[in-house]
Design a protein around this motif. Structure first.
Motif, PDB file in Angstrom:
ATOM      1  N   GLU A 538       0.809  -1.211   0.000  1.00 46.83           N
ATOM      2  CA  GLU A 538       0.000   0.000   0.000  1.00 46.83           C
ATOM      3  C   GLU A 538       0.847   1.268   0.000  1.00 46.83           C
ATOM      4  OE1 GLU A 538      -2.564  -0.506   3.345  1.00 46.83           O
ATOM      5  OE2 GLU A 538      -3.806  -2.016   2.344  1.00 46.83           O
ATOM      6  N   ARG A 542       0.821   4.147  -2.929  1.00 46.00           N
ATOM      7  CA  ARG A 542       0.567   5.564  -2.642  1.00 46.00           C
ATOM      8  C   ARG A 542       1.700   6.442  -3.166  1.00 46.00           C
ATOM      9  NH1 ARG A 542      -1.293   3.593   2.357  1.00 46.00           N
ATOM     10  NH2 ARG A 542       0.727   4.046   3.308  1.00 46.00           N
ATOM     11  N   ARG A 545       1.341   6.773  -6.730  1.00 50.02           N
ATOM     12  CA  ARG A 545       0.014   7.251  -7.105  1.00 50.02           C
ATOM     13  C   ARG A 545      -0.663   6.288  -8.087  1.00 50.02           C
ATOM     14  NH1 ARG A 545       3.493  11.354  -6.643  1.00 50.02           N
ATOM     15  NH2 ARG A 545       3.995  11.450  -8.859  1.00 50.02           N
ATOM     16  N   GLU A 547      -3.461   3.044  -8.408  1.00 47.41           N
ATOM     17  CA  GLU A 547      -4.548   2.289  -7.791  1.00 47.41           C
ATOM     18  C   GLU A 547      -4.348   0.824  -8.157  1.00 47.41           C
ATOM     19  OE1 GLU A 547      -9.121   2.578  -8.640  1.00 47.41           O
ATOM     20  OE2 GLU A 547      -8.549   4.107  -7.192  1.00 47.41           O
TER      21      GLU A 547
END
Length: 586
Positions: A538, A542, A545, A547
């Motif tokens: 995760e 992040r 950037r 998903e």
């Protein structure tokens, strides 16, 4: 209910064509709708958009039957200028729509052409740039903008004309997931806050299910499904049969329903819905759920994925490579990556992360300022691009930049001829590749759809049987069936011994086909390693950037809340099988 666009039994064939691009279409669009249109390539989606905007019949000639009414006026009777005051269009090829060199001038162009009084122009330009979120780009040159920024400029230029309807043709085809979300957030904002009706043609079904209140599915010039996202994606088998994908979590819930584990009539559309569904299934069947736990700490490998790499010499090696364009922008720093024969390595990251620059360093179009790039043992700094091309073949992001012959057969054979293969032999070797992709050998490439042109360009790469294949967005603009054809062909080439380096914005495709990925952000490689492990990190996602794919995000959540058995799963079938096993044991 009031309608803003009313399509009444419309059929249309382009001039000189016998096949109907639209075949007895009846569709109504209501004020305030946010309507998504999906379907396989060649289904007639872009033709339908042209009919809504008045480009048919005013710009494209052909046989037109039925009626299209925009705000109550028949498009055959109203002028194109009158129609464009109600319906604004954003085309599939953004660069082809741009007419100015600076953002402000692009927005001004339409206003001046529509005769907007000069004392109103400044307020309208400032207001719309603020609404779309690009006020800071007002004086920027269009050539310096990212794909997502250009898309927002195109939307702003149309919105400045104050249309009541906005029709967009694949607005996110060339955008990364983060930029795609920004564009759709903008569309939802203008839909809700300005009351503008949105019609959007799109291949990214997860995006449509997230933002659109209604989806229409096209096939062979007809509307075959029309309803809410849940109603439409409940028809998974019918969609797959015509070449349309469903969101991965919808496929999970549909599979669980087919197995009799849930009686849910409508599929899940979000990861949290799928998590809740599987938790309910497990609890109902006596599966003991663990107490909620903190997410496990995952440390993505920061090296070159050395622990997973095959034995032998790499076909590609980047060692501490840096490069900067004159005038700045798009620089990359300290890139290190190796790719071995038989590997399929994905390069992922936001628009502007440096992915395309990396591919140009690999094929020799750019030379490193420091560090080294070797392809099949050749140092790209000291050999000609033509020498590198004997070992490495590139599929560029825009297929139109590499198509130059009059027929598909000539185009696919052309690379072989450049490599010294006799024309007759080149054509003989090209034919089975063309047949594999289902392409018309004697058609002109530019008469084909955008997706088909992408497949022509890839076929011209595949036929060369190179040691290294460099793919820059190979699935852009493709429907689900075409995407699978392309990627299965690429995977077969890897299995036959080619090394594949693939830049791709579709994280589901990357997850399905890449063994390793390199995650890029701000011109650097943040990490290289197994795709499933890095997508589940995760913090890394992040930082880049990105998903992650829905199934990996789902499996990661289920690992915490249901069972460690879900750890590392990345396919729909694996998640469904795991649920079945837990239920049988419970």
């Amino acid at each position: 209910m009031e309608t803003i666009i009313d399509i009444d039994h419309v059929s249309f064939s382009y001039a000189g064509e016998d096949t109907r691009a639209l075949d007895d279409i009846t569709l109504t669009v209501h004020p305030g709708d946010m309507l998504g249109i999906i379907g396989p390539s060649g289904a007639g989606k872009s033709t339908l958009a042209a009919a809504m905007s008045g480009a048919i019949p005013h710009h494209f000639g052909g046989a037109f039957y039925g009626a299209v009414r925009v705000d109550g006026r028949d498009t055959c009777e109203a002028t194109l200028t009158d129609i464009s005051r109600v319906v604004g269009s954003v085309l599939q090829d953004i660069d082809a729509q741009m007419v100015a060199s600076v953002v402000e001038d692009e927005v001004l162009f339409g206003l001046e052409n529509f005769g907007v009084p000069h004392d109103q122009i400044e307020e309208r330009v400032s207001s719309i740039l603020e609404t779309v979120g690009i006020a800071d780009l007002r004086h920027r040159e269009l050539a310096t903008l990212s794909g997502g920024q250009k898309q927002k400029v195109a939307i702003a230029a149309i919105l400045a004309l104050q249309p009541r309807v906005l029709v967009l043709d694949e607005p996110t085809a060339a955008l990364d997931p983060a930029s795609s979300l920004v564009v759709y957030d903008t569309l939802r904002a203008i839909n809700r806050e300005l009351g503008i009706t949105i019609v959007v043609i799109e291949q990214k079904v997860a995006l449509l299910s997230r933002y659109c209140g209604r989806i229409a599915v096209m096939d062979a010039g007809r509307i075959v499904l029309d309803g809410s996202p849940r109603e439409v994606f409940a028809h998974a088998s019918e969609l797959r049969a015509i070449g349309v994908d469903s969101p991965r979590v919808a496929r999970v819930s549909n599979s669980l329903a087919a197995a009799g584990l849930t009686d849910a009539a409508e599929p899940c559309l979000r990861v949290d819905e799928a998590v809740a569904l599987i938790e309910r299934i497990c609890a109902r069947h006596g599966v003991t759920l663990p107490a909620p736990a903190e997410p496990p700490v995952r440390h993505a490998p920061a090296n070159d994925g050395a622990a997973e790499r095959p034995a032998g010499e790499p076909i590609l090696a980047l060692r501490d490579v840096s490069f900067a364009y004159p005038g700045g922008g798009g620089s990359v720093r300290n890139l290190s990556l190796t790719v071995y024969p038989g590997e399929l390595v994905g390069i992922v990251g936001q628009n502007g992360a440096g992915k395309t620059t990396l591919t140009k360093l690999v094929n020799g179009l750019l030379k490193p300022a420091s560090g080294s790039v070797t392809v099949a043992g050749l140092d790209t700094r000291t050999v000609r691009v033509s020498q590198i091309a004997r070992h490495a073949a590139t599929l560029f992001q825009n297929p139109d930049h590499q198509i130059c012959r009059d027929t598909v057969l000539d185009e696919v054979a052309f690379g072989l001829e450049l490599a010294g293969v006799e024309a007759a032999e080149a054509r003989r070797r090209a034919l089975p590749v063309i047949e594999r992709f289902g392409l018309p050998a004697d058609e002109a490439p530019f008469s084909l759809s955008r997706g088909q042109r992408q497949m022509v360009a890839l076929a011209s790469v595949v036929v060369l049987e190179p040691e290294l294949i460099i793919l820059d967005e190979p699935t852009s603009g493709l429907d689900y069936r075409e995407c699978m054809t392309v990627m299965e062909t690429v995977r077969d080439m890897a299995r036959a011994g080619s090394a594949v380096l693939m830049v791709c914005h579709d994280m589901e495709v990357v997850s399905d086909f890449a063994e390793r990925i390199a995650v890029m952000a701000d011109g650097e490689i943040l990490s290289v390693g197994p795709a499933s492990a890095l997508f589940a990190d995760e913090a890394l996602m992040r930082a880049a950037r990105i998903e992650p794919p829905q199934v990996i995000e789902l499996a990661h959540a289920l690992e915490r809340t249901v069972s460690p058995a879900f750890a590392g799963l990345h396919e729909v079938s694996e998640v469904v099988a795991c649920v079945k096993e837990l239920v049988n044991r419970g």
